[in-house]
Design an enzyme around this catalytic site. Structure first.
Site, PDB file in Angstrom:
ATOM      1  N   GLU A  79      24.334 -20.391 -11.506  1.00  0.00           N
ATOM      2  CA  GLU A  79      24.210 -21.327 -10.382  1.00  0.00           C
ATOM      3  C   GLU A  79      25.553 -21.853  -9.857  1.00  0.00           C
ATOM      4  O   GLU A  79      25.596 -22.920  -9.241  1.00  0.00           O
ATOM      5  CB  GLU A  79      23.325 -22.509 -10.789  1.00  0.00           C
ATOM      6  CG  GLU A  79      21.890 -22.119 -11.055  1.00  0.00           C
ATOM      7  CD  GLU A  79      20.982 -23.334 -11.043  1.00  0.00           C
ATOM      8  OE1 GLU A  79      20.256 -23.496 -10.068  1.00  0.00           O
ATOM      9  OE2 GLU A  79      21.030 -24.116 -12.015  1.00  0.00           O
ATOM     10  N   HIS A 100      19.698 -31.082 -14.958  1.00  0.00           N
ATOM     11  CA  HIS A 100      18.233 -31.184 -14.984  1.00  0.00           C
ATOM     12  C   HIS A 100      17.845 -32.351 -15.890  1.00  0.00           C
ATOM     13  O   HIS A 100      16.987 -32.208 -16.759  1.00  0.00           O
ATOM     14  CB  HIS A 100      17.613 -29.879 -15.511  1.00  0.00           C
ATOM     15  CG  HIS A 100      18.335 -28.628 -15.086  1.00  0.00           C
ATOM     16  ND1 HIS A 100      18.772 -27.666 -15.966  1.00  0.00           N
ATOM     17  CD2 HIS A 100      18.707 -28.199 -13.853  1.00  0.00           C
ATOM     18  CE1 HIS A 100      19.377 -26.686 -15.303  1.00  0.00           C
ATOM     19  NE2 HIS A 100      19.360 -26.980 -14.020  1.00  0.00           N
ATOM     20  N   HIS A 185      13.316 -28.791 -10.172  1.00  0.00           N
ATOM     21  CA  HIS A 185      14.521 -28.219 -10.753  1.00  0.00           C
ATOM     22  C   HIS A 185      15.483 -29.286 -11.318  1.00  0.00           C
ATOM     23  O   HIS A 185      15.759 -29.276 -12.503  1.00  0.00           O
ATOM     24  CB  HIS A 185      15.209 -27.371  -9.678  1.00  0.00           C
ATOM     25  CG  HIS A 185      16.457 -26.679 -10.141  1.00  0.00           C
ATOM     26  ND1 HIS A 185      17.050 -25.674  -9.449  1.00  0.00           N
ATOM     27  CD2 HIS A 185      17.245 -26.865 -11.230  1.00  0.00           C
ATOM     28  CE1 HIS A 185      18.129 -25.252 -10.075  1.00  0.00           C
ATOM     29  NE2 HIS A 185      18.266 -25.967 -11.170  1.00  0.00           N
TER      30      HIS A 185
HETATM   31 ZN   LIG Z   1      19.924 -25.771 -12.383  1.00  0.00          ZN
END
Ligand SMILES: [Zn+2]
Length: 288
Positions: A79, A100, A185
């Site tokens: 990411e 998260h 998410h």
């Molecule tokens: Zn993430």
């Protein structure tokens, strides 16, 4: 910006602090823009943040496309496009945190808005937007919620500017939102420096916890009236009834802005405490 050696030591501490405060676990990441070359940014390779310990653990990436500068660089976080696209769009951003955190996740899943409910998270302002990657998937995208490319990262980066602040040239817009929730998410925040971004990440989670507890307490307390609780006995005897009966509400726009302005000058204080906490914990090693 500090020189590179100092900055990497600070970045190692940031990894540890975010773990210590349950913002990241094995997942989640923090990056910094390169102090000598704004077209590059630096973040750990594919490793749990608590275990980052040395400048050798970091990989330098291109802001332009999130590819590693060195061809033989170790594997990185999938990411990293979250980071590259925010740096690409906003010159004033020098640090990005994505996580998260379990305290924040209910606000990315429940449809209940996250708002600042006390002074320290005043940076949340009057709106914390929710970005939903599902709305931008194309035919070939994998629907695993991860931000996997420039297009997806660019869409997220655009959420850091409120619609009323969009200009003709979006690239010159300043990020007037400090936190964006990511549906199903997590969340992403930024700062002009590492300390500010970490402050925002930690107090976003603290605010979420306090907001949740406040809502639960209020609901539980009002629900007790029908369950054998003598509400009259809880009535104020000191003229505070009007205060007790206040609506549950977030900071006003004026309160949020004023609180942020006051808090921005004090970040050195929690930062000093947080560094001392992780330095005293043998899990965390900082050989920066
Ligand atoms: Zn993430």
């Amino acid at each position: 910006m500090a020189n590179l050696t100092t900055l990497l030591t600070t970045l190692i501490s940031a990894n540890h602090i975010l773990h210590y405060h349950s913002i990241v676990d094995a997942y989640g990441h923090v990056s910094v823009r390169h102090p000598d070359d704004g077209s590059h940014f630096i973040m750990s390779g594919n490793r749990a943040p608590a275990l980052v310990s040395s400048p050798d653990d970091f990989v330098t990436y291109q802001v332009s496309n999130a590819s590693a500068v060195e061809p033989d660089a170790p594997k990185g976080y999938i990411e990293r496009y979250i980071h590259s696209e925010i740096y690409k769009r906003f010159d004033d951003v020098n640090c990005v945190v994505h996580a998260h955190a379990p305290d924040v996740l209910p606000y990315a899943t429940s449809g209940v808005p996250l708002r600042p409910v006390f002074h320290l998270p005043g940076f949340l302002g009057t709106e914390v937007p929710v970005w939903d990657i599902e709305t931008i998937y194309n035919e070939t995208d994998k629907h695993d919620m991860l931000v996997r490319n420039e297009r997806q990262g660019g869409s997220l980066a655009g959420m850091f500017v409120a619609p009323e602040n969009q200009t003709a040239d979006p690239a010159t817009s300043a990020p007037n939102r400090r936190v964006v929730l990511m549906r199903k998410h997590g969340f992403t925040t930024w700062g002009p420096d590492i300390e500010t971004a970490v402050f925002r990440a930690v107090f976003t989670a603290t605010n979420a916890r306090v907001q949740t507890d406040s809502a639960l307490l209020r609901n539980a307390f009002s629900g007790m009236s029908g369950s054998g609780m003598n509400m009259d006995a809880w009535a104020s005897t000191d003229g505070q009834d009007a205060l007790y009966n206040n609506d549950f509400e977030p900071l006003t726009a004026e309160q949020a802005a004023a609180a942020q302005s006051s808090n921005d000058g004090t970040i050195d204080r929690p930062w000093g405490l947080w560094v001392a906490e992780v330095e005293a914990n043998p899990l965390y090693k900082n050989n920066g």
